[in-house]
Design an enzyme around this catalytic site. Structure first.
Site, PDB file in Angstrom:
ATOM      1  N   ASP A  13      -5.677  -5.529 -12.338  1.00  8.39           N
ATOM      2  CA  ASP A  13      -6.664  -4.787 -11.542  1.00  8.39           C
ATOM      3  C   ASP A  13      -6.775  -3.326 -11.964  1.00  8.39           C
ATOM      4  OD1 ASP A  13      -7.010  -7.102  -9.962  1.00  8.39           O
ATOM      5  OD2 ASP A  13      -5.211  -6.568  -8.838  1.00  8.39           O
ATOM      6  N   GLU A  14      -6.517  -3.038 -13.212  1.00  9.79           N
ATOM      7  CA  GLU A  14      -6.586  -1.648 -13.675  1.00  9.79           C
ATOM      8  C   GLU A  14      -8.018  -1.202 -13.952  1.00  9.79           C
ATOM      9  OE1 GLU A  14      -4.958  -3.998 -15.361  1.00  9.79           O
ATOM     10  OE2 GLU A  14      -2.817  -3.583 -15.289  1.00  9.79           O
ATOM     11  N   GLY A  15      -8.938  -2.157 -13.930  1.00 15.44           N
ATOM     12  CA  GLY A  15     -10.322  -1.809 -14.271  1.00 15.44           C
ATOM     13  C   GLY A  15     -10.621  -2.098 -15.740  1.00 15.44           C
ATOM     14  N   LYS A  16      -9.955  -3.141 -16.258  1.00 10.11           N
ATOM     15  CA  LYS A  16     -10.202  -3.525 -17.658  1.00 10.11           C
ATOM     16  C   LYS A  16     -11.648  -3.944 -17.860  1.00 10.11           C
ATOM     17  CE  LYS A  16      -6.999  -6.626 -17.162  1.00 10.11           C
ATOM     18  NZ  LYS A  16      -6.382  -6.151 -15.910  1.00 10.11           N
ATOM     19  N   GLY A  40      -9.790 -11.377 -12.034  1.00  8.45           N
ATOM     20  CA  GLY A  40     -11.014 -10.975 -11.342  1.00  8.45           C
ATOM     21  C   GLY A  40     -11.447  -9.643 -11.910  1.00  8.45           C
ATOM     22  N   HIS A  41     -12.510  -9.644 -12.657  1.00  8.99           N
ATOM     23  CA  HIS A  41     -13.005  -8.398 -13.230  1.00  8.99           C
ATOM     24  C   HIS A  41     -14.315  -8.032 -12.551  1.00  8.99           C
ATOM     25  CE1 HIS A  41     -10.594  -9.361 -17.110  1.00  8.99           C
ATOM     26  NE2 HIS A  41      -9.860  -8.775 -16.185  1.00  8.99           N
ATOM     27  N   THR A 129      -2.316 -16.474  -6.707  1.00  9.32           N
ATOM     28  CA  THR A 129      -3.713 -16.616  -6.307  1.00  9.32           C
ATOM     29  C   THR A 129      -3.986 -18.039  -5.778  1.00  9.32           C
ATOM     30  OG1 THR A 129      -4.317 -17.256  -8.546  1.00  9.32           O
ATOM     31  CG2 THR A 129      -4.502 -14.910  -8.000  1.00  9.32           C
ATOM     32  N   GLN A 224      -4.947  -9.718 -16.235  1.00  4.75           N
ATOM     33  CA  GLN A 224      -3.716  -9.283 -15.561  1.00  4.75           C
ATOM     34  C   GLN A 224      -3.146  -8.046 -16.289  1.00  4.75           C
ATOM     35  OE1 GLN A 224      -3.747 -13.029 -16.241  1.00  4.75           O
ATOM     36  NE2 GLN A 224      -4.926 -13.084 -14.384  1.00  4.75           N
ATOM     37  N   ARG A 303      -7.418 -10.056  -0.983  1.00  6.22           N
ATOM     38  CA  ARG A 303      -6.212  -9.506  -0.346  1.00  6.22           C
ATOM     39  C   ARG A 303      -6.153  -7.988  -0.510  1.00  6.22           C
ATOM     40  NH1 ARG A 303      -1.479 -12.798  -3.246  1.00  6.22           N
ATOM     41  NH2 ARG A 303      -2.955 -12.772  -4.960  1.00  6.22           N
TER      42      ARG A 303
END
Ligand code: IMP
Ligand code: MG
Length: 454
Positions: A13-16, A40-41, A129, A224, A303
């Site tokens: 979730d770093e914003g890739k 999830g992007h 997930t 991830q 979440r």
């Protein structure tokens, strides 16, 4: 340099997605090598929000071909829905998505096993997930998995499903309170999904290698993050695949020497979704502010994410295991609200300083982060487009992250939209790392030469 990997430096979730989208128009192909619908992007542009799961974010750039490699696991039903949804939103996927026919299939029974393991008190609960990722990789490693290519024959699928059930997974399902699936009916259903997916599937290692020999540029898109890597992350609180850059060679079936550079993506702070050690977590008002400002809720599961300060020890570990060349810092504007911003520069454990990330999760659980408190800037940065637009304190913060990771900052993202980014004029841009010559290149020694047939 031609072929670059963009990988997560933290817990995902770093914003890739945003960084890949930003760079994708400089590449011909965007390829993903691991994971599945757990990813999830989120990418925003022209007022639209796109949430991607299986498909690499590069699909959103016109003309780019997206590849999913053999190392990924796919849920055919969810993948088909994702394709349909993108097409409805005006993104052409047909003819632009190539999926390795060697990738493994996630069945509903994998999701059931995932849920059962999560709810079983004697098995460590990871907060997965629940999409069947772990069980699908288990089945693959146990050599009773069904690959996309196997879906072509109903009898092959049926026999493989039966072998899977007989190999102990049937017993597990029974113990988890599920009735055993009818292998024949499931085989027929998935054979049909395979038929619909067939136009997208093929020998991607061959295709990709041929394109690279012709000079096509490939952006390798990780899913991830480093700390969720099955070998090098905070095991057992990890996902089941190689999230680090080195995983792309086996995952895609190409030689490692095709990779020219690696960009690690880091949030300006940290988040983690699911269980496991997270030393800089803030269960405080500061953590709440990070969550609300950063809209830290999962793309895949919705979440709320656990939030905390930037962890320099974990980041240095990520730089090592990925061999990072440069970093991208995302969600930078989230920090605009703070008077002071702590950054973790070391861990303390029972009175000792730990210079490196411990391998024992219980030790990481117990460490006290040593914080260096940097002054905040309390000034909106979302309009900044050049490094010089940032307040001095913001530049100082970036310098500290750069020194902790040992990498230059190549990109700073200051908002969700495509334009809200600072492309730093450092080595990454000036030395043609991302904007190389288009000419063809020699294959690494040992690559068989074969003429392209498409
Ligand atoms: P799994 O990948 O569903 O097996 O979940 C294993 C762990 O990785 C859990 O803690 C998940 O929350 C985490 N995880 C998996 N995919 C992502 C992701 O894309 N972003 C953030 N965390 C993830
Ligand atoms: Mg995500």
């Amino acid at each position: 340099m031609s072929n670059i990997a963009v990988v997560g430096g933290q817990w995902g979730d770093e914003g890739k997605g945003k960084i890949v989208d930003l760079l994708a128009d400089k590449f011909d192909i965007v390829a993903r090598w691991q994971g599945g619908p757990n990813a999830g992007h989120t990418v925003r542009f022209e007022g639209k929000v796109f949430a991607l799961h299986h498909i690499p974010s590069g699909i959103l750039r016109e003309g780019v071909i997206a590849v999913i490699g053999s190392g990924a696991v796919l849920d055919p039903v969810a993948l088909l829905q994702e394709i349909e949804k993108l097409e409805q939103e005006g993104i052409k996927v047909r003819g632009r998505l190539r999926v390795s026919h060697r990738a493994h299939v996630i069945f509903p029974l994998h999701r059931e096993l995932d849920r059962w393991a999560e709810e079983n008190p004697s098995i460590v609960s990871l907060g997965t997930t629940r999409l069947g990722i772990g069980p699908a990789y288990m089945t693959k490693m146990a050599r009773v998995g069904v690959r996309l290519v196997d879906l072509g024959e109903v009898e092959t699928v049926r026999a493989k499903l039966q072998a899977f059930l007989d190999a102990g997974f049937g017993e597990l399902l029974r113990r988890s309170g599920h009735s055993l699936p009818d292998a024949q009916a499931l085989a027929e259903e998935y054979h049909e999904h395979g038929r619909v997916l067939a136009p997208f599937t093929g020998d991607t290692p061959l295709w990709l290698t041929e394109r690279m020999k012709e000079g096509a540029r490939v952006l390798f898109e990780g899913a991830q993050g480093a700390m969720l890597d099955v070998d090098h992350g905070t095991y057992p609180f990890v996902t089941s695949s190689s999230t680090v850059a080195g995983g792309l060679a086996p995952g895609l079936g190409i030689g490692p020497r095709w990779l020219d550079g690696v960009i690690g993506v880091f949030k300006a702070y940290s988040t983690r979704v699911g269980a496991g050690p997270f030393p800089t977590e803030q269960r405080t008002e500061a953590g709440e502010i990070l969550r609300e400002r950063g809209r830290e809720y999962g793309t895949t599961t919705g979440r709320p994410r656990r939030c905390g300060w930037f962890d320099g020890v974990a980041a240095r570990h990520a730089a090592t295991i990925n061999g990072l060349d440069a970093i991208a810092v995302t969600l930078f504007d989230v920090l605009d609200a703070f008077e002071e911003i702590p950054v973790c520069v070391a861990y303390r454990y029972r009175g000792m300083d730990l210079p490196d990330l411990p391998a024992e999760p219980w030790v990481i659980d117990e460490v006290e982060p040593t914080y260096e408190v940097l002054p905040g800037w309390r000034h909106p940065t979302s309009g900044a487009r050049r490094i010089g637009d940032l307040p001095a304190a913001a530049r100082r913060y970036l310098d500290r992250i750069s020194s902790l990771t040992g990498c230059e900052v190549a990109i700073v993202s200051v908002g969700g939209d495509r334009e809200q980014a600072i492309l730093c004029s450092d080595r990454l841009w000036s030395a043609n790392m991302v904007v190389p010559a288009r000419a063809g290149r020699a294959a690494p020694a040992g690559t068989p030469v074969r003429r392209a047939d498409t």
